[in-house]
Design an enzyme around this catalytic site. Structure first.
Site: not given
Length: 251
Positions: A10-11, A13-14, A102-103
């Site tokens: 949400n904040s 990009l990796k 993601d979880r």
């Protein structure tokens, strides 16, 4: 074969290349609000590569932007999704698609690290907590606001309250420290309670795994915790080996 992994949160990009031995290369993070985000992403990528695996919890618009960039560089793109069971992990959700990818990937990564149980705390835009027992069964979790989002929400409701700054104190003597202490303390309390309840449920103390951009803030309060800055990418690497489903391009 050249494969890259992308975790679109949400904040931020990796992303990182995946080596042939299954290890991650250098992890790079880009903030969404960065000017010319798509162009900066293009600069990070190889001119041509075989495949990309993308896990996204971001908006459809932002996800589409990233996919458009990836299609210019990668022959094959796969989109990670949550599933009922994979690689020894069984999810608690009756509808696995409702479990944030993601979880789900963090569960895969934790299970891949060895015998549990694990309590996984992701500190990003949200504070997510998930319990995974030693048999790979997901026992469920919690979702709350991260300390950063709590501070921003308070500032939005009362502009005189600063949105950042201050130091954690058990009992603060000024407003900015009190804000830091309250918002961080709320997250610490949720993790502490989750650890206590998990121990009662399982009859043993789970190992706490901390990940996400805000984990460094909370880590000093949990000296026995393991820091896993790239946990979702670790899980995506595992998913790419056993769960790959073609996305926007044919593999």
């Amino acid at each position: 074969m050249s494969r890259w992994l992308f975790d679109l949160g949400n904040s931020r990009l990796k992303c990182a290349p995946l080596h042939d031995d299954g290890s991650l290369g250098e992890v790079v993070a880009l903030a969404h609000e960065q000017t010319e985000f798509a162009r900066e992403l293009q600069r990070l990528l190889p001119e041509r590569a075989d495949s990309a695996c993308l896990a996204s919890v971001a908006s459809p618009t932002l996800s589409a932007t990233v996919i458009e960039v990836l299609t210019q560089r990668f022959r094959c793109i796969s989109l990670a999704r949550s599933s009922a069971r994979l690689a020894g992990v069984r999810t608690a959700y009756a509808e696995p698609a409702r479990l944030g990818v993601d979880r789900f990937l963090a569960l895969l990564a934790a299970h891949g690290r060895g015998t549990g149980p694990w309590l996984i705390a992701g500190v990003g835009t949200a504070l997510t907590i998930d319990l995974l027992d030693r048999d790979g069964l997901h026992r469920g979790g919690r979702i709350g606001p991260s300390p950063r989002i709590m501070r921003e929400a308070l500032h939005a409701a009362a502009v005189q309250l600063p949105p950042h700054g201050g130091d954690y104190r058990e009992f603060a003597s000024d407003t900015v420290d009190a804000l830091a202490s309250g918002c961080e303390g709320a997250a610490l309390g949720l993790i502490d309670r989750s650890l206590a309840q998990a121990t009662r449920m399982l009859g043993e103390v789970p190992t706490l795994l901390l990940h996400g951009g805000g984990a460094d803030m909370l880590a000093p309060h949990f000296p026995d915790a393991l820091r896993a800055p790239a946990l979702v990418l670790e899980g995506l690497a595992a998913w790419s080996r056993v769960g790959t489903v073609p996305g926007t391009a044919e593999c």
